[in-house]
Enzyme design. Structure first.
Site, PDB file in Angstrom:
ATOM      1  N   HIS A  17      -9.744 -22.639   4.146  1.00 35.30           N
ATOM      2  CA  HIS A  17     -11.091 -22.381   4.648  1.00 35.30           C
ATOM      3  C   HIS A  17     -11.684 -21.113   4.039  1.00 35.30           C
ATOM      4  CE1 HIS A  17     -10.942 -25.583   7.704  1.00 35.30           C
ATOM      5  NE2 HIS A  17      -9.644 -25.309   7.717  1.00 35.30           N
TER       6      HIS A  17
ATOM      7  N   GLU B 133       6.385   9.672   1.131  1.00 36.55           N
ATOM      8  CA  GLU B 133       5.879   8.994   2.323  1.00 36.55           C
ATOM      9  C   GLU B 133       6.989   8.787   3.357  1.00 36.55           C
ATOM     10  OE1 GLU B 133       3.761   7.135  -1.323  1.00 36.55           O
ATOM     11  OE2 GLU B 133       5.765   7.861  -0.788  1.00 36.55           O
TER      12      GLU B 133
ATOM     13  N   ARG C 134      12.619  -2.980  -5.659  1.00 34.31           N
ATOM     14  CA  ARG C 134      12.100  -4.303  -5.340  1.00 34.31           C
ATOM     15  C   ARG C 134      13.181  -5.379  -5.364  1.00 34.31           C
ATOM     16  NH1 ARG C 134      10.260  -2.293  -9.966  1.00 34.31           N
ATOM     17  NH2 ARG C 134      10.530  -3.371 -11.965  1.00 34.31           N
TER      18      ARG C 134
ATOM     19  N   LYS D  35      16.533   6.369  -1.472  1.00 33.79           N
ATOM     20  CA  LYS D  35      17.705   6.641  -2.307  1.00 33.79           C
ATOM     21  C   LYS D  35      17.896   8.140  -2.503  1.00 33.79           C
ATOM     22  CE  LYS D  35      18.393   3.975  -5.913  1.00 33.79           C
ATOM     23  NZ  LYS D  35      18.371   3.390  -7.277  1.00 33.79           N
TER      24      LYS D  35
END
Length: 544
Positions: free
Chosen positions: A384, A212, A268, A206
């Protein structure tokens, strides 16, 4: 609003909790042959069976009463109408406006944002068509066949999980790769695998300054220019989703290829916005529009259904019951569908970043449990490994099972086995296996009576472990949109019950600020003395 624990329904639920703890779901099913039917509902292509929960009619009545007393309906109305419910940042929360098919205006500070939303969608559709048709080419005139999407947080996870989940709907002839990690190994490996002539980079930030994302984009630019290209060629191969048009143009991007983001879209919750451009490029715009339609269908259900028939409200209030009255600390999501395997990670960010808070809207410290730990993976693999914990630990761990009736290239043997595992695990968690049943299984063995007793104790599973089962005809784009919106709305309801602002993330922001300060120390731009001794030690060890 009064304190949560002062709500009359809260007191009623506290009184009911010890009574319900003494009851087993096996008995509940035996005593009510209509339980499964009564505790099920369907909306927006999703069937929910919540009968395997440690609740009865009295508990559900009080949970819905708590939702009424905490003004959940008003919170829903405030969000959809554009009120600034993100109070700490004084922003509206309008991801729902991005998928508004009603043509009704949505006002933010008196301005209708629907025309802006439609204009952005039209721009996304036109660009997607230009890429897929070959009209938009690389600098040598070759068609684009690879898209590298660079983002972080929601601008990375949303598009990535959606495109993975809808792999059967991906267009042939184009590959979308997602990069988020600032670890140089990731972007290095991606750049080694792509062709400079046919690769498009989509940078999603934005502000156009997210550390990053910007660094990975700069590395991609350096790589691109190292291949004998010119600065002017960047416009053919780099586009941005950003509000900072000036910075994107200075980078070398064409202004018409900068896709806007509104201030009222949180990271998000952003896949519905121009952040979804990689989804369009991977699936085609028509499928992206179907995702929006599915979410809109769930929005309509959420707004209009009474609490007793409202899927997001039911899931939210069941979560409140376990978190605040039965001692649950986590919640597991278990999709029995390989392509949906990343969905738990998506909901993990959505939920934990939203309600991982300990301060109420009026600035008070909470004295009750809030956001649970969200975790999980695809079901058959989990059986499992961590299912052992769910079956035999002494903590309640509510579970959401997810299963599609139909899958692409369906193999009846495989899919029947998958269904039997999903439904069988839900049954096993509910009914468990008693000591006497385990002892009877050992009756014909050569073990001594004492050994049988000991082994039967180890094999005993208490059951009474709660679960919801969500079944859909198939995981098509529309259903996935509804599924994501379902969990978005669940988070809103729980945040309202707990009195939280579910739409800020100051904990995330602090890490960014301190990270930038440490980077300046590593680069020698600021003195180490302001850092604690441990941080100084680590920096010295890294830079020595």
């Amino acid at each position: 609003m009064e304190k949560l624990k002062n709500a009359s329904a809260w007191g009623e639920l506290e009184a009911l909790a010890p009574l319900v703890k003494r009851k087993h779901m096996r008995d509940m099913f035996e005593q009510d042959d209509t339980r499964a039917e009564r505790y099920s509902l369907e909306s927006s292509g999703i069937f929910l069976d919540y009968s395997k929960n440690r609740v009865n009619d009295e508990v559900m009545t009080q949970l819905f009463a708590l939702a009424e007393q905490r003004n959940v309906k008003q919170k829903i109305n405030d969000m959809f109408s554009g009120q600034a419910i993100n109070t700490t940042e004084n922003r509206a929360v309008l991801h729902t406006a991005l998928r508004n098919f009603s043509n009704k205006p949505v006002l933010v500070d008196g301005k209708d944002v629907v025309p802006e939303v439609k204009a952005t969608l039209q721009k996304m559709e036109a660009f997607t068509q230009a890429i897929h048709s070959g009209e938009h080419t690389g600098f040598t005139g070759k068609a684009i066949d690879t898209v590298v999407s660079i983002g972080i947080g929601g601008s990375f996870l949303g598009p990535k999980i959606v495109t993975e989940s809808l792999k059967p709907y991906q267009k042939t002839g184009i590959k979308v790769i997602f990069v988020a990690n600032v670890d140089g190994c990731h972007i290095h490996d991606v750049l080694q695998s792509v062709d400079v002539e046919t690769t498009l980079f989509v940078m999603s930030s934005k502000s156009f300054s997210t550390q990053e994302t910007l660094q990975n984009t700069l590395s991609a630019k350096d790589w691109f220019l190292s291949k004998g290209t010119q600065q002017t060629d960047i416009a053919k191969h780099f586009v941005a989703v950003s509000s900072n048009v000036k910075a994107a143009v200075a980078f070398g991007m064409a202004e018409e290829n900068v896709f806007p983001m509104a201030d009222w879209v949180g990271g998000r919750y952003s896949l519905w916005s121009a952040i979804g451009l990689p989804i369009c490029l991977s699936l085609g715009f028509a499928h992206f529009r179907s995702i929006l339609q599915g979410a809109y269908d769930m929005d309509v259900h959420f707004q209009n259904a009474p609490f007793e028939e409202n899927m997001p409200v039911i899931l939210a209030m069941l979560g409140i019951w376990y978190r605040n009255f039965l001692g649950a600390q986590s919640h597991a999501l278990l999709p029995y569908y390989h392509y949906l395997r990343g969905f738990p990670a998506y909901v993990q960010q959505l939920d934990m970043e939203s309600n991982g808070k300990s301060t109420t809207l009026n600035g008070l410290t909470v004295d009750y449990g809030c956001g649970p730990i969200i975790w999980g993976s695809e079901g058959t693999n989990g059986q499992h490994s961590f299912y052992q914990l769910i079956h035999q630990s002494n903590l309640p761990i509510p579970v959401d099972f997810m299963f599609p009736v139909k899958v692409p290239n369906q193999n009846e043997t495989h899919h029947n086995m998958l269904a039997s595992n999903c439904f069988g695990q839900a049954q096993a968690l509910m009914q468990g296996k008693t000591f006497d049943e385990c002892l009877a299984d050992l009756a014909d063995t050569e073990l001594s009576e004492k050994e049988k007793q000991v082994l039967a104790n180890h094999k005993t599973m208490p059951g009474n472990n709660p679960s919801n089962t969500l079944v859909f005809e198939q995981l098509d784009p529309k259903t996935l949109g509804a599924l994501i919106a379902l969990y978005e709305h669940k988070v809103l309801v729980q945040g309202c019950i707990w009195g939280l602002n579910s739409f800020d993330q100051w904990g995330v922001e602090l890490g960014k600020v301190l990270g930038n300060q440490v980077l300046d120390m590593i680069d020698g731009k600021s003195d180490l003395s302001s850092a604690d001794s441990s941080t100084q030690q680590l920096i010295k060890r890294f830079t020595s």
